[in-house]
Scaffold this active site. Structure first.
Site, PDB file in Angstrom:
ATOM      1  N   ALA A   2       0.833  -1.203   0.000  1.00 31.84           N
ATOM      2  CA  ALA A   2       0.000   0.000   0.000  1.00 31.84           C
ATOM      3  C   ALA A   2       0.867   1.252   0.000  1.00 31.84           C
ATOM      4  O   ALA A   2       1.375   1.669   1.033  1.00 31.84           O
ATOM      5  CB  ALA A   2      -0.917  -0.017   1.209  1.00 31.84           C
ATOM      6  N   CYS A   3       1.027   1.881  -1.158  1.00 33.22           N
ATOM      7  CA  CYS A   3       1.958   2.993  -1.319  1.00 33.22           C
ATOM      8  C   CYS A   3       1.256   4.195  -1.937  1.00 33.22           C
ATOM      9  O   CYS A   3       0.096   4.128  -2.318  1.00 33.22           O
ATOM     10  CB  CYS A   3       3.127   2.577  -2.203  1.00 33.22           C
ATOM     11  SG  CYS A   3       3.921   1.030  -1.696  1.00 33.22           S
ATOM     12  N   THR A   4       1.988   5.294  -2.061  1.00 28.05           N
ATOM     13  CA  THR A   4       1.511   6.485  -2.769  1.00 28.05           C
ATOM     14  C   THR A   4       2.648   6.983  -3.660  1.00 28.05           C
ATOM     15  O   THR A   4       3.788   7.063  -3.224  1.00 28.05           O
ATOM     16  CB  THR A   4       1.098   7.600  -1.793  1.00 28.05           C
ATOM     17  OG1 THR A   4       0.209   7.075  -0.814  1.00 28.05           O
ATOM     18  CG2 THR A   4       0.422   8.737  -2.535  1.00 28.05           C
ATOM     19  N   ASN A  23       6.118   6.556  -1.623  1.00 30.06           N
ATOM     20  CA  ASN A  23       6.166   5.996  -0.274  1.00 30.06           C
ATOM     21  C   ASN A  23       6.073   4.481  -0.382  1.00 30.06           C
ATOM     22  O   ASN A  23       5.114   3.958  -0.947  1.00 30.06           O
ATOM     23  CB  ASN A  23       4.978   6.483   0.561  1.00 30.06           C
ATOM     24  CG  ASN A  23       5.048   7.946   0.908  1.00 30.06           C
ATOM     25  OD1 ASN A  23       6.048   8.593   0.665  1.00 30.06           O
ATOM     26  ND2 ASN A  23       3.975   8.463   1.470  1.00 30.06           N
ATOM     27  N   GLU A  92       3.783   0.543  -7.027  1.00 27.10           N
ATOM     28  CA  GLU A  92       2.544   1.012  -6.430  1.00 27.10           C
ATOM     29  C   GLU A  92       1.515  -0.094  -6.605  1.00 27.10           C
ATOM     30  O   GLU A  92       1.135  -0.422  -7.735  1.00 27.10           O
ATOM     31  CB  GLU A  92       2.076   2.282  -7.150  1.00 27.10           C
ATOM     32  CG  GLU A  92       0.789   2.861  -6.643  1.00 27.10           C
ATOM     33  CD  GLU A  92       0.984   3.657  -5.370  1.00 27.10           C
ATOM     34  OE1 GLU A  92       0.000   3.764  -4.617  1.00 27.10           O
ATOM     35  OE2 GLU A  92       2.094   4.165  -5.140  1.00 27.10           O
TER      36      GLU A  92
END
Length: 487
Positions: A2-4, A23, A92
């Site tokens: 779970a990234c941005t 991230n 991502e």
């Protein structure tokens, strides 16, 4: 994972550089920043999750990497820049829908049930992609082409988005089911926002099957869309997000609010994002994938937005007011981040100093970036030598400690954190400016190592200082405190 992600075209950035940043929000993964020399790159790679063996080319380049310190689940290199000044961040984690999954199932490892049977390897995934691609590409476009070939040949066991950049171009690539993929070039004057959802909202098949100037895809994607009735738009324009993505209730609390906040930050006057009759709300499914920002985007903008937690809105988890909306949406800057890297490729300086990795560890609301030139044989020990035990002798654990100490006493500690972040930021730019000039004057490659050592020493000094201050402040605020005046 779970990234941005945020991507910035060269005409959208403050200095004409391209920037890609993400991230890496794993399970509190312990990370480090290293250089992988070409002689250390494997010629035969075997994944841990997919149990897949792949023969690799004989001509790898060295590259930077932020792998997990504990490799029991694989390398998870996350991001890096190679010696050809090409950057990659992977991945991502994105979403898809049941029709896509049924049409092209994921390629997952299957353990043999009996001694007579053999294990069936799975496909490739986030664990593997940087190692399989980055050492072999000389442009962002080549990155898409190589990964596309690997996806079509081996398949994948998960849905992922991957970014590539060089000094001129930024490309975004998304997997579709087990073997299909799609990619689009980010326009020079645009930025892209990606919060764990399928992102692309427009695509040109004519270009993808023709000149490939701004669009690429797997060889049979158009036929795949037609065969499985995936084009669901009514206006005649193909929208990949509608065709391949998801629109679930969980998206509206986990994914779309992050896109809303990023667009709200960079385009506050372009769209109305607050109040009645807003163009977009935190739960809108149609927030654009790419936008032209209202002003040029800096490294500090990227760091701020990837550290954000809905400041200035009712959704801020640290807001003092007793608001029922407080904390209802997943923040961008989250506690479990392992590493965030801003990969900046600057076309206006010599090749040796063209690439800079602004890297930070731990929860972004409380950490700060240290900048490293990547065209080196190794990084300073403070950045690269990290163990599984907590220590103030490396940047990862120092950063993790800052977040752990500051978050419970946010109101008392946030000003210290902001001063720390500002000190790291301006000193980082000063070091870049000074050593850019020194290298241009001397052409001495040793200058780059000297610059990284100075940046590392500065990071250690500033990080140690804020930890000292936070320990004292949090000690004063402990619940077990007592004064005779309390009676």
């Amino acid at each position: 994972m779970a990234c941005t992600t945020i991507l910035v075209g060269k005409k959208a950035s403050y200095d004409g550089s391209t920037m890609i940043a993400r991230n890496d929000d794993g399970s509190y993964d312990v990370k480090k920043l290293i250089i992988v020399d070409s002689k250390d790159q494997p010629r035969k790679y075997k994944s841990v999750i997919g149990q897949l063996e792949i023969e690799l080319p004989d001509n790898p380049m060295k590259y930077s990497s932020t792998p997990c310190v504990n490799t029991n689940r694989g390398i998870w290199a996350a991001n890096g820049i190679n010696e050809a000044n090409v950057a990659m961040t992977a991945t991502e984690t994105i979403t898809t829908n049941a029709i896509v999954m049924g049409a092209d199932p994921m390629v997952r490892f299957k353990k043999a049930k009996t001694k007579k049977e053999k294990d069936i390897p799975g496909g490739i995934g986030e664990e593997d992609l940087v190692v399989l691609v980055l050492p072999y590409i000389h442009s962002a476009r080549e990155g898409v082409e190589r990964l596309g070939m690997l996806l079509e040949k081996y398949g994948t066991y998960e849905s992922n988005g991957i970014a590539f950049s060089d000094q001129d171009e930024v490309w975004w690539m998304e997997t579709i089911g087990g073997h299909h993929w799609i990619a689009k070039r980010v326009k020079d004057d645009e930025y892209v926002i990606m919060p764990n959802q399928f992102g692309l909202d427009n695509f040109d098949f004519d270009d993808a099957y023709g000149d490939k100037k701004e669009n690429m895809c797997s060889s049979d994607l158009k036929e795949f869309v037609e065969k499985y009735h995936l084009d669901m738009n009514n206006d005649g324009n193909f929208n990949p997000r509608i065709a391949f993505g998801s629109h679930s209730d969980s998206d509206h609390v986990y994914n779309t609010p992050r896109a809303w906040f990023m667009a709200r930050y960079f385009n506050p006057r372009t769209y109305k994002c607050d109040g009645d009759n807003a163009d977009f709300t935190p739960e809108s499914d149609d927030i654009p994938w790419a936008l032209v920002p209202e002003r040029k985007i800096t490294v500090e903008d990227v760091k701020y937005i990837l550290s954000s937690y809905y400041q200035g809105t009712p959704y801020n988890p640290h807001a003092k007011a007793d608001n029922p909306k407080k904390g209802i949406y997943r923040p961008i800057g989250i506690n479990r981040t392992g590493v965030m890297a801003i990969l900046q490729i600057r076309g206006y300086v010599p090749d040796a100093i063209k690439s800079i990795e602004w890297v930070c560890f731990g929860p972004n609301p409380f950490n700060a970036c240290v900048r490293m030139y990547t065209n080196v044989s190794k990084f300073p020990k403070y950045i690269s030598e990290v163990g599984m035990d907590v220590s103030t002798e490396n940047f990862y654990w120092g950063s993790r400690l800052i977040g752990s100490l500051a978050d419970p006493y946010y109101g008392y500690c946030i000003q210290m954190v902001e001063r720390y972040q500002n000190a790291m930021a301006y000193q980082g730019h000063e070091i870049v400016n000074r050593f850019d000039n020194k290298f241009i004057e001397t052409k001495d490659i040793k200058v780059i190592d000297e610059a990284n050592e100075e940046a590392s020493a500065m990071a250690k000094r500033e990080t140690t200082s804020i930890i000292n201050n936070l320990v004292r402040e949090s000690s004063v605020r402990m619940k077990v405190g007592y004064s005779r005046a309390d009676n």
